[in-house]
Design an enzyme around this catalytic site. Structure first.
Site, PDB file in Angstrom:
ATOM      1  N   PHE A  87     -41.137  10.626  51.762  1.00 55.20           N
ATOM      2  CA  PHE A  87     -40.836   9.086  51.388  1.00 55.20           C
ATOM      3  C   PHE A  87     -40.754   9.364  50.050  1.00 55.20           C
ATOM      4  CE2 PHE A  87     -41.844   5.528  49.103  1.00 55.20           C
ATOM      5  CZ  PHE A  87     -41.944   4.459  49.891  1.00 55.20           C
ATOM      6  N   GLU A  88     -39.618   8.688  49.569  1.00 54.05           N
ATOM      7  CA  GLU A  88     -38.798   8.396  48.256  1.00 54.05           C
ATOM      8  C   GLU A  88     -38.218   7.272  48.020  1.00 54.05           C
ATOM      9  OE1 GLU A  88     -38.255  12.968  46.726  1.00 54.05           O
ATOM     10  OE2 GLU A  88     -36.721  11.974  47.603  1.00 54.05           O
ATOM     11  N   ILE A  89     -38.508   6.437  47.138  1.00 56.80           N
ATOM     12  CA  ILE A  89     -37.400   5.449  46.647  1.00 56.80           C
ATOM     13  C   ILE A  89     -37.171   5.739  45.106  1.00 56.80           C
ATOM     14  CG2 ILE A  89     -37.120   3.033  46.092  1.00 56.80           C
ATOM     15  CD1 ILE A  89     -39.153   2.300  48.267  1.00 56.80           C
TER      16      ILE A  89
END
Length: 306
Positions: free
Chosen positions: A203-205
């Site tokens: 998960f990366e933004i």
């Protein structure tokens, strides 16, 4: 999303959930990448569940496969040793290809180059809460460059010499270190050793200008020259975490506490009961990984307060 044709069903699970929980309100484009061409079935089924534009891309061979200059005999011996020691994915070349690609190449792909921001999504993950605001806009307006939901320790055997390479780069390029960076999240002794903490990068933004910038580009090329993606099993999670931790200010890194997320075996559930109620969350806060003994979230919060 980096995904294989064989992962269609698990990829559909992830996409449907994020569309329902977030993207049906915003219609952001999806990009799917694969080291082989996507099948027509994959493209048709995936396109049918997406609210916005969608594109499917082929990864250039030089960005995916083990480089010719890697000593395969040395790399094979390392893989065999990791298998003997029961290291997860210890014997997998394709996993190493993935780690190297995510560390240094995905943001250079022609289909991705047109964008500044991305939300990394993997097959068979779950989104447990509604996201009714735009996290990209939030990041942009608040001068954030990297966002995460889960933080944990890396397996030391996979990154035995990574920190030596990091220290070598820092000594040679001190100008790239950001003021007020997150070194104390990565090290308990001022940078002498790596404490194995990292942001779980499935998960990366994040803002891809961080990866495309001079500091991280030089950093990745230095790591690439060491061969550690293949001679060991350097993961994109510690590589990205070290890059964000050293080349961005600590206040530019954001913990998305309000996004419920699960990548087995771990999950994050918003801590605030009001948030869970307002966002229609279906997760159990008592099952959240946040304060598990193997979580680095406490360490991150201490660093942020200091």
């Amino acid at each position: 999303m980096l995904v294989r044709n064989s992962e269609l069903e698990s990829a559909l699970t992830s996409v449907k959930e994020l569309e329902e929980r977030f993207n049906k309100r915003f219609g952001y484009p999806w990009v799917f990448l694969n080291e082989v061409p996507f099948t027509q079935e994959f493209k048709e089924q995936m396109s049918s569940v997406i609210s916005g534009p969608v594109s499917f891309g082929l990864i250039p061979a030089e960005h995916w496969y083990q480089p010719d200059w890697i000593d395969e005999e040395k790399a094979a011996a390392s893989r065999a040793q990791m298998v003997a020691e029961n290291v997860v994915y210890g014997g997998s070349v394709s996993y190493r290809n993935m780690c190297r690609f995510n560390s240094g190449f995905f943001y250079r792909h022609p289909l991705v180059l047109r964008y500044k921001w991305y939300w990394r999504v993997e097959p068979n993950v779950h989104f447990h809460c509604d996201t009714d605001y735009d996290p990209f806009l939030f990041m942009e307006e608040n001068d954030k460059v990297y966002g995460f939901t889960i933080s944990l320790y890396e397996w030391p055997k996979t990154v035995a010499t990574l920190w030596d390479a990091v220290k070598e780069f820092i000594i040679a390029n001190p100008q790239y270190l950001a003021p007020n960076n997150s070194m104390n999240y990565l090290s308990h002794n001022g940078g002498a050793d790596y404490n194995m903490c990292h942001f779980w990068s499935n998960f990366e933004i994040a803002n891809m200008e961080l990866w495309r910038g001079e500091a991280y580009s030089s950093f990745f090329e230095h790591l690439e020259s060491k061969g550690g993606f293949y001679y060991e099993r350097w993961g994109d999670a510690p590589v990205h975490s070290i890059g964000a931790g050293l080349f961005a200010r600590k206040d530019q890194i954001h913990f998305f506490d309000d996004i419920g997320y699960q990548h087995d075996p771990f999950q994050h559930c918003p801590r605030d009961a009001n948030v869970r109620r307002e966002r229609n969350c279906t997760c159990n806060p008592f099952a959240s990984f946040d304060y598990n003994a193997y979580s680095c979230l406490r360490k991150w919060e201490e660093v942020l307060r200091s």
